[in-house]
Design an enzyme around this catalytic site. Structure first.
Site, PDB file in Angstrom:
ATOM      1  N   GLY A  17      11.477  45.056  25.058  1.00  0.00           N
ATOM      2  CA  GLY A  17      10.755  43.895  25.600  1.00  0.00           C
ATOM      3  C   GLY A  17      10.668  43.983  27.115  1.00  0.00           C
ATOM      4  O   GLY A  17      11.600  44.462  27.758  1.00  0.00           O
ATOM      5  N   ASP A 127      19.457  47.132  25.392  1.00  0.00           N
ATOM      6  CA  ASP A 127      20.446  47.904  24.630  1.00  0.00           C
ATOM      7  C   ASP A 127      19.800  48.872  23.639  1.00  0.00           C
ATOM      8  O   ASP A 127      20.251  49.997  23.491  1.00  0.00           O
ATOM      9  CB  ASP A 127      21.495  46.998  23.967  1.00  0.00           C
ATOM     10  CG  ASP A 127      20.911  46.145  22.862  1.00  0.00           C
ATOM     11  OD1 ASP A 127      19.691  45.897  22.889  1.00  0.00           O
ATOM     12  OD2 ASP A 127      21.675  45.741  21.972  1.00  0.00           O
ATOM     13  N   ASP A 151      17.859  38.554  28.778  1.00  0.00           N
ATOM     14  CA  ASP A 151      18.980  37.920  28.065  1.00  0.00           C
ATOM     15  C   ASP A 151      20.314  38.046  28.815  1.00  0.00           C
ATOM     16  O   ASP A 151      21.260  37.325  28.510  1.00  0.00           O
ATOM     17  CB  ASP A 151      19.142  38.542  26.669  1.00  0.00           C
ATOM     18  CG  ASP A 151      17.862  38.471  25.856  1.00  0.00           C
ATOM     19  OD1 ASP A 151      17.120  37.486  26.017  1.00  0.00           O
ATOM     20  OD2 ASP A 151      17.610  39.399  25.061  1.00  0.00           O
ATOM     21  N   ARG A 195      18.428  35.875  22.499  1.00  0.00           N
ATOM     22  CA  ARG A 195      18.955  36.569  21.311  1.00  0.00           C
ATOM     23  C   ARG A 195      20.317  35.995  20.923  1.00  0.00           C
ATOM     24  O   ARG A 195      20.464  34.800  20.847  1.00  0.00           O
ATOM     25  CB  ARG A 195      19.042  38.083  21.552  1.00  0.00           C
ATOM     26  CG  ARG A 195      17.708  38.754  21.667  1.00  0.00           C
ATOM     27  CD  ARG A 195      17.828  40.220  21.402  1.00  0.00           C
ATOM     28  NE  ARG A 195      18.799  40.845  22.282  1.00  0.00           N
ATOM     29  CZ  ARG A 195      19.186  42.096  22.183  1.00  0.00           C
ATOM     30  NH1 ARG A 195      18.685  42.866  21.233  1.00  0.00           N
ATOM     31  NH2 ARG A 195      20.066  42.602  23.007  1.00  0.00           N
TER      32      ARG A 195
HETATM   33  O1  F6P Z   1      15.364  40.500  24.441  1.00  0.00           O
HETATM   34  C1  F6P Z   1      14.382  39.768  25.100  1.00  0.00           C
HETATM   35  C2  F6P Z   1      13.749  38.777  24.166  1.00  0.00           C
HETATM   36  O2  F6P Z   1      12.791  38.038  24.893  1.00  0.00           O
HETATM   37  C3  F6P Z   1      14.721  37.858  23.446  1.00  0.00           C
HETATM   38  O3  F6P Z   1      15.206  36.824  24.267  1.00  0.00           O
HETATM   39  C4  F6P Z   1      13.894  37.403  22.285  1.00  0.00           C
HETATM   40  O4  F6P Z   1      14.696  37.034  21.186  1.00  0.00           O
HETATM   41  C5  F6P Z   1      13.088  38.631  21.960  1.00  0.00           C
HETATM   42  O5  F6P Z   1      13.071  39.444  23.110  1.00  0.00           O
HETATM   43  C6  F6P Z   1      11.676  38.355  21.535  1.00  0.00           C
HETATM   44  O6  F6P Z   1      11.114  39.551  21.139  1.00  0.00           O
HETATM   45  P1  F6P Z   1       9.558  39.766  20.932  1.00  0.00           P
HETATM   46  O7  F6P Z   1       8.925  39.869  22.292  1.00  0.00           O
HETATM   47  O8  F6P Z   1       9.489  41.047  20.186  1.00  0.00           O
HETATM   48  O9  F6P Z   1       9.036  38.581  20.188  1.00  0.00           O
END
Ligand code: F6P
Length: 366
Positions: A17, A127, A151, A195
């Site tokens: 992300g 990670d 996060d 998360r």
């Molecule tokens: O890890 C960053 C994050 O924005 C988290 O806070 C969230 O749960 C997740 O990515 C959302 O992922 P995506 O952009 O795949 O919906």
């Protein structure tokens, strides 16, 4: 200056992300590398551009000359693109039996680096992406990692860039909820990202004056939340602001997910229904979502990202591969990548920030 690692050309990629500050890392690493006389290539969308000449109609690799990184420190997103899709590298190669499915492309990736005469990779990721980078390092690639995530849940670094921007966005939103909540005597439930950790909820909730902060590290009870709302009601504070981390859960229960996607979601609506039923108060929800990740990084994140980018190049200079740059106290240092990716950093439940919030009357629903 002598470079033990004998570097002439490096590559940079961004995976997972996005987080505000990625472009600042790219700029700092590129300029620091140019200052050493190195060439720098950006790989589009994680490792996709390495294995595909064409990614979304653009060349898979782009030379990062000074022009390409000019004026990007303040820009959100990443000029290289990124991906969180599918298996390890976001690729679904054809299997020997003709079906499409996950594969381990690490050999192909390492061979391709050799073919392109790229001497080292600076991998900017959370990670997931850094675990991939570590695997590639163990298989022989010269890698330095840079930690990113809004996060702030990566061990070994006190802070990841992007986090302060997310807290800033969430705090602003929570602040704005106060007047409308008070005008209508409502309960407002604001869901923030993070998360399985509650860093964004804790820091934005405290800064934004939330009455209740719910984080995954402290399982909540709806009764305790209702107690807090009714206690405020009796004190003629007839509205309440609740900040809930997307990964929070009721004691003995499990977190809320969006269908079978494995993505967190839905906790605010679930909680709002329960609160409305128990208190009889009008309750509304706000799910902040990706606005926390978008847009320009705040100055703290820009500077941390610039420092990380320059430090990553310094690690390459020293031949310190299989390492990750990290903020420890006030200094940026190098730590072993393997240790860093295995250590998720959770909010300490008896930590000073949680204790401060409790002293101010904030309820954690426990
Ligand atoms: O890890 C960053 C994050 O924005 C988290 O806070 C969230 O749960 C997740 O990515 C959302 O992922 P995506 O952009 O795949 O919906």
């Amino acid at each position: 200056m002598e470079y033990s690692a004998n570097i002439r050309r490096i590559a940079i990629n961004t995976g997972g992300g996005d987080a505000p500050g990625l472009n600042a890392v790219i700029r700092a690493a590129t300029l620091a590398a140019h200052a050493n006389g190195w060439e720098v290539f950006g790989i589009r969308r994680g490792y996709m551009g390495l294995l595909n000449d064409d990614v979304d109609g653009e060349p898979g690799m782009m030379e990062l000359c000074a022009d390409k990184v000019r004026g990007i420190t303040h820009l959100g997103g990443t000029i290289l693109g990124t991906t969180t899709r599918g298996n390890l590298f976001g690729l679904e190669p054809r299997q020997p039996d003709g079906t499409w499915g996950p594969n381990d492309p690490s050999r192909a990736i390492i061979d391709r680096f050799r073919e392109l005469e790229i001497d080292a990779l600076i991998a900017i990721g959370g990670d997931g992406s850094l675990k991939i980078a570590h695997r590639l390092f163990l298989k022989g690639l010269r890698v330095v990692g840079v930690p990113k995530t809004i996060d702030n849940d990566l061990g070994a670094t006190d802070m990841t860039f992007g986090f302060q921007t997310a807290v800033d966005v969430a705090t602003e939103a929570i602040g704005r909820l106060h007047s409308t909540a008070e005008a209508h005597q409502r309960v407002m439930v604001a869901q923030v990202m993070g998360r399985h950790t509650g860093w964004i909820a804790l820091e934005s909730g405290l800064a934004g004056g939330a009455d209740v902060i719910l984080i995954p590290e402290i399982p909540y009870s709806v009764d305790r939340i209702v107690d807090k709302i009714m206690e405020r009601d009796r004190a003629r504070r007839r509205f309440s602001i609740i900040v809930v981390a997307e990964g929070a859960s009721v004691a003995g229960g499990s977190p809320s997910f969006v269908g079978e996607t494995g993505r967190y979601g839905g906790i605010a609506d679930r909680l709002a229904d329960e609160i409305a039923a128990a208190t009889g108060k009008e309750t509304r929800t706000l799910t902040l979502g990706h606005i926390q990740r978008g847009g320009s990084p705040v100055p703290y994140d820009r500077n941390l990202a610039l420092r990380f980018g320059a430090a990553a190049v310094h690690a390459v200079e020293r031949g310190n591969f299989g390492s990750m740059v990290a903020l420890q106290g006030k200094s940026v240092r190098s730590v072993p990548l393997g240790d860093a990716v295995n250590d998720i950093k959770r909010v300490p439940v008896d930590g000073e920030v949680v204790r401060t919030a409790r002293r101010l009357g904030v309820s954690f629903g426990d």
